[in-house]
Design an enzyme around this catalytic site. Structure first.
Site, PDB file in Angstrom:
ATOM      1  N   SER A  31       1.527  -9.919  -0.633  1.00  0.00           N
ATOM      2  CA  SER A  31       0.932  -8.300  -0.688  1.00  0.00           C
ATOM      3  C   SER A  31       1.310  -7.848   0.807  1.00  0.00           C
ATOM      4  CB  SER A  31      -0.340  -8.199  -1.145  1.00  0.00           C
ATOM      5  OG  SER A  31      -0.951  -9.105  -0.117  1.00  0.00           O
ATOM      6  N   GLU A  42      -9.706   5.659   2.930  1.00  0.00           N
ATOM      7  CA  GLU A  42     -10.516   4.700   3.639  1.00  0.00           C
ATOM      8  C   GLU A  42      -9.529   3.446   3.967  1.00  0.00           C
ATOM      9  OE1 GLU A  42      -9.546   2.748   0.189  1.00  0.00           O
ATOM     10  OE2 GLU A  42     -10.083   4.848   0.364  1.00  0.00           O
ATOM     11  N   LYS A  70       0.702  -1.296  -0.048  1.00  0.00           N
ATOM     12  CA  LYS A  70      -0.002   0.113  -0.064  1.00  0.00           C
ATOM     13  C   LYS A  70       0.702   1.289  -0.153  1.00  0.00           C
ATOM     14  CE  LYS A  70      -4.298  -1.786   0.198  1.00  0.00           C
ATOM     15  NZ  LYS A  70      -5.200  -1.571  -1.074  1.00  0.00           N
TER      16      LYS A  70
END
Length: 460
Positions: free
Chosen positions: A444, A177, A155
């Site tokens: 991830s 969010e 991210k």
């Protein structure tokens, strides 16, 4: 840049409030694109409408998205007029900075020295041995270690890029969010790094199961606003962030965390994550002198998967495999397998596949993983599914938990529960693969954040 004509003002009046209130049907009948109600399904609707020919499926020349922000029928700008100027400004700024050497140099420097890129392409020797067949044959498994990035997931790639973009636009207030908390932590991190005000919306249910990440965000100086409406998960957090942006669009930039939302977000988030695939291509060439044969990644909104896939979409000999959350099972009604069982509709500003009932109301998704607990998916994933370029499968909560434990014990790597869904699908994938097939799995995120959840379900 051309402004998409597919925004709220081009829809029937009954659909106009859908982006802001999100309480009207997200699947009005006119959005089913000509498929009769009795014949509609997640597969037949797509194939009936598109009438795809080979030229349209030539990914070597296909523009993604097109000039109005569409991936085939998917994507677009289903937004109120309030947001159109901001989206247009954002798109122009993004394209202008693509050729800005100073911006690229700053971004590359931060990714290298602050994030810690490039992330390793790690040969998972013991996991490879686990899937070796009795005759000694089997695939070779590699993990693209995005879990080793600063903040513990992929991210941060997008958060850094968008924060720099916001600075260039003169925006001092950032909203985001988050579901699993990883995007929230990444956003809070970059806001601390650049001195920006940060507000993160998070569903109350997700705040309970991701308490560690809530503390991390607050420690970094972010205001975390709990969302109690609806299912109190990622969908509702996204809705609240959008409402905030509509009200504060002049001063605020919304760092959307996935390849979802209105154009240009799906394209922009993809491009900031495309470094994952670019590194993978280069590392594969160094390690075995070729390309990966198969890429595997979990899919909720789909940012880590698109970051890995994008570089290889034009390589027809590379198989793209996305893995969704099957929750308690595809027939249980408690899952988040949007591409597997969803239908076409509009949510959060874009057309894509959604989990919805016959009236167009969103069906509550379920996944043990907060990051996959979303009823929609990025429009480009819907496009890749419809065109047959990528395939999408699913793994249950139980299968993901078993993979969580298996990889921890075989490789000494505790993966995120999101990642664990991709790792779980190896149980079905690996037995069918030829000997020495090169498989790259997107690792991830790391699983520290999920230990509290895992404790409730696993006996170790």
């Amino acid at each position: 840049m051309a402004i998409s004509t597919y925004h709220a003002t081009s829809l029937p009046k009954t659909c106009l409030p859908s982006f802001t209130t999100l309480k009207v049907p997200s699947k009005p009948k006119n959005l089913h694109l000509g498929c009769p109600e009795s014949k509609r399904s997640s597969i037949s609707c797509s194939s009936t409408v598109c009438n795809i020919n080979s030229r349209e499926n030539d990914f070597t020349t296909l523009q993604r998205p097109d000039s109005v922000g569409r991936f085939g029928q998917f994507g677009g700008k289903y937004v109120p007029e309030t947001l159109l100027p901001a989206l247009t400004e954002l798109e122009k700024a993004f394209h202008s900075l693509a050729d800005d050497e100073d911006f690229q140099k700053e971004l590359d420097g931060i990714l290298k020295d602050y994030v810690g890129r490039e992330s390793p392409l790690y040969f998972a020797e013991r996991l490879t041995e686990h899937y070796r067949r009795p005759n000694g044959e089997g695939p070779h498994l590699y993990l693209k270690r995005e879990d080793l990035n600063h903040t513990g997931s992929h991210k941060i790639n997008n958060a850094i890029g968008q924060a720099l973009l916001a600075k260039r636009l003169g925006k001092k207030r950032i909203i985001a969010e988050t579901g699993a908390g990883q995007h929230g932590v990444a956003t809070a991190t970059v806001c601390a790094r650049f001195g920006l005000q940060c507000v993160v919306y998070m569903g109350a249910q997700d705040m309970e199961r991701q308490a560690l990440n809530v503390f991390r965000m607050r420690l970094l100086g972010a205001e975390v606003r709990g969302v109690h409406s609806g299912t109190a998960t990622l969908k509702d957090a996204t809705s609240e962030a959008i409402r905030d942006w509509v009200s504060n669009v002049e001063s605020t930039h919304y760092i959307l965390g996935s390849v979802a939302g209105p154009h240009p977000y799906p394209m922009m988030v993809r491009e900031f994550h495309a470094i994952i695939g670019k590194e993978t291509r280069r590392q594969a060439l160094e390690k075995w002198g070729g390309k990966p044969d198969v890429l595997v990644a979990c899919v909720g909104g789909g940012s880590n998967a698109m970051g890995l896939f994008h570089e290889f979409v034009r390589d027809s000999d590379v198989r793209l495999v996305g893995v969704e959350a099957a929750g308690h099972g595809l027939n249980s009604g408690k899952h988040a397998a949007t591409l597997t069982l969803g239908e076409v509709g509009v949510l959060h500003g874009a057309m894509s596949y959604l989990l919805q009932d016959d009236e167009g109301q969103i069906i509550e998704p379920h996944s043990i993983s907060a990051g996959l607990d979303y009823p929609g998916v990025g429009p480009e994933h819907s496009f890749l599914k419809e065109r047959g370029r990528a395939e999408y499968h699913s793994a249950t909560d139980e299968e993901a938990l078993e993979a969580f434990k298996r990889v921890s014990r075989l490789e000494g790597i505790i993966p995120a529960l999101e990642t664990s869904h991709a790792l779980a699908y190896l149980e079905k994938l690996c037995p069918s693969l030829p000997d020495k097939t090169k498989v790259v799995v997107s690792c991830s995120g790391r699983g520290d954040k999920d230990v509290h959840t895992a404790i409730q379900h696993l006996q170790v």
